[in-house]
Design an enzyme around this catalytic site. Structure first.
Site, PDB file in Angstrom:
ATOM      1  N   ASN A   1      -1.447  73.230  41.847  1.00 29.31           N
ATOM      2  CA  ASN A   1      -0.743  74.660  42.116  1.00 29.31           C
ATOM      3  C   ASN A   1       0.985  75.235  41.339  1.00 29.31           C
ATOM      4  O   ASN A   1       1.331  73.633  40.993  1.00 29.31           O
ATOM      5  CB  ASN A   1      -1.199  74.293  43.768  1.00 29.31           C
ATOM      6  CG  ASN A   1       0.020  73.346  44.284  1.00 29.31           C
ATOM      7  OD1 ASN A   1      -0.467  72.041  43.984  1.00 29.31           O
ATOM      8  ND2 ASN A   1       0.270  73.171  45.289  1.00 29.31           N
ATOM      9  N   VAL A   2       0.468  75.878  41.496  1.00 26.89           N
ATOM     10  CA  VAL A   2       2.041  76.619  40.814  1.00 26.89           C
ATOM     11  C   VAL A   2       2.474  78.109  41.309  1.00 26.89           C
ATOM     12  O   VAL A   2       2.108  78.189  42.306  1.00 26.89           O
ATOM     13  CB  VAL A   2       1.743  77.429  39.397  1.00 26.89           C
ATOM     14  CG1 VAL A   2       3.057  77.566  38.918  1.00 26.89           C
ATOM     15  CG2 VAL A   2       0.913  76.540  38.659  1.00 26.89           C
TER      16      VAL A   2
ATOM     17  N   GLU B   1      -6.505  75.380  41.801  1.00 28.25           N
ATOM     18  CA  GLU B   1      -8.259  76.563  41.742  1.00 28.25           C
ATOM     19  C   GLU B   1      -7.837  77.209  40.455  1.00 28.25           C
ATOM     20  O   GLU B   1      -9.220  78.058  39.408  1.00 28.25           O
ATOM     21  CB  GLU B   1      -8.954  76.579  42.471  1.00 28.25           C
ATOM     22  CG  GLU B   1      -9.686  75.358  43.062  1.00 28.25           C
ATOM     23  CD  GLU B   1      -8.185  74.766  44.443  1.00 28.25           C
ATOM     24  OE1 GLU B   1      -7.112  75.379  44.166  1.00 28.25           O
ATOM     25  OE2 GLU B   1      -8.754  74.442  45.143  1.00 28.25           O
TER      26      GLU B   1
ATOM     27  N   CYS C   1      -9.118  75.864  49.707  1.00 29.03           N
ATOM     28  CA  CYS C   1      -9.502  75.883  50.913  1.00 29.03           C
ATOM     29  C   CYS C   1     -10.792  77.079  50.621  1.00 29.03           C
ATOM     30  O   CYS C   1     -11.198  77.979  49.745  1.00 29.03           O
ATOM     31  CB  CYS C   1      -7.821  76.904  50.921  1.00 29.03           C
ATOM     32  SG  CYS C   1      -7.841  78.030  49.003  1.00 29.03           S
TER      33      CYS C   1
ATOM     34  N   CYS D   1     -10.296  79.438  47.566  1.00 32.96           N
ATOM     35  CA  CYS D   1     -11.056  79.291  47.064  1.00 32.96           C
ATOM     36  C   CYS D   1     -12.646  78.598  46.345  1.00 32.96           C
ATOM     37  O   CYS D   1     -12.681  78.535  45.175  1.00 32.96           O
ATOM     38  CB  CYS D   1      -9.884  77.618  46.068  1.00 32.96           C
ATOM     39  SG  CYS D   1      -8.170  78.354  45.928  1.00 32.96           S
TER      40      CYS D   1
HETATM   41  N1  THU Z   1      -3.697  74.648  48.191  1.00 31.42           N
HETATM   42  C1  THU Z   1      -4.669  74.208  46.455  1.00 31.42           C
HETATM   43  O1  THU Z   1      -3.397  74.221  45.778  1.00 31.42           O
HETATM   44  N2  THU Z   1      -5.490  74.100  46.703  1.00 31.42           N
HETATM   45  C2  THU Z   1      -6.445  74.797  48.024  1.00 31.42           C
HETATM   46  O2  THU Z   1      -7.433  74.234  48.268  1.00 31.42           O
HETATM   47  C3  THU Z   1      -5.245  73.975  48.700  1.00 31.42           C
HETATM   48  C4  THU Z   1      -4.083  74.389  48.530  1.00 31.42           C
HETATM   49  C5  THU Z   1      -2.274  74.878  47.679  1.00 31.42           C
HETATM   50  C6  THU Z   1      -1.585  75.682  48.013  1.00 31.42           C
HETATM   51  C7  THU Z   1      -0.021  76.036  48.351  1.00 31.42           C
HETATM   52  O3  THU Z   1       0.675  75.667  46.767  1.00 31.42           O
HETATM   53  C8  THU Z   1       0.496  74.410  49.061  1.00 31.42           C
HETATM   54  O4  THU Z   1      -1.269  73.769  48.194  1.00 31.42           O
HETATM   55  C9  THU Z   1      -0.328  74.299  50.294  1.00 31.42           C
HETATM   56  O5  THU Z   1      -0.619  75.259  51.098  1.00 31.42           O
END
Ligand code: THU
Length: 137
Positions: A52-53, A65, A96, A99
């Site tokens: 995640n970024v 994702e 989530c 995604c």
């Molecule tokens: N996040 C993801 O990268 N993928 C997911 O499937 C669940 C949530 C990240 C988004 C955000 O940067 C952090 O988790 C907290 O929600």
């Protein structure tokens, strides 16, 4: 013809999780403090991953994702067959809802997901999915 994906039991999920954890170590998550890493196998044998970024404009943060599907497309496309997602402790995490939709586009209902409840097809995690097939007459 594309070969059928290997069964869940034939996959080295621990190795795939290790790729996801390595990706997670590159996360940029200063706002949530919640790093995430993902990894997936592609039907041609490639492995793709992402982290995640986040962004100072919170709503613009990119889930891990997003990076994964971007790498998939950039490195030649193909279909995702097996996927795992880990949190900042390295534990398996469910993707989530948004995604799941990204994964559906590139893996379809048969994509196998490692989840805290075991390995499940995406059809069980995103029932009655809207997908590309709805856009074709
Ligand atoms: N996040 C993801 O990268 N993928 C997911 O499937 C669940 C949530 C990240 C988004 C955000 O940067 C952090 O988790 C907290 O929600």
């Amino acid at each position: 013809m594309t070969p059928a994906p290997a069964a869940a039991a034939d996959i080295d999920w621990e190795a795939l999780r290790a790729v996801a954890r390595e990706a997670m170590s590159h996360a940029y998550a200063p706002y949530s403090g919640y790093p995430v890493g993902v990894a997936a196998l592609v039907d041609d044998g490639r492995t793709v991953s992402g982290c995640n970024v986040e962004n100072a404009s919170y709503g613009l943060g990119l889930c891990a994702e997003c990076g994964l599907v971007s790498e998939l497309q950039r490195t030649g496309g193909g279909r995702l067959t097996h996927f795992t997602c880990v949190d900042g402790t390295g534990a398996v995490l469910v993707p989530c809802g948004r995604c799941r939709q990204l994964l559906y586009e590139f893996g379809g209902p048969g994509l196998l997901l490692e989840t805290p409840a075991g390995v499940l097809p995406l059809s069980a995690m995103l029932p009655q999915a809207f997908g590309p097939e709805h856009l074709t007459p």
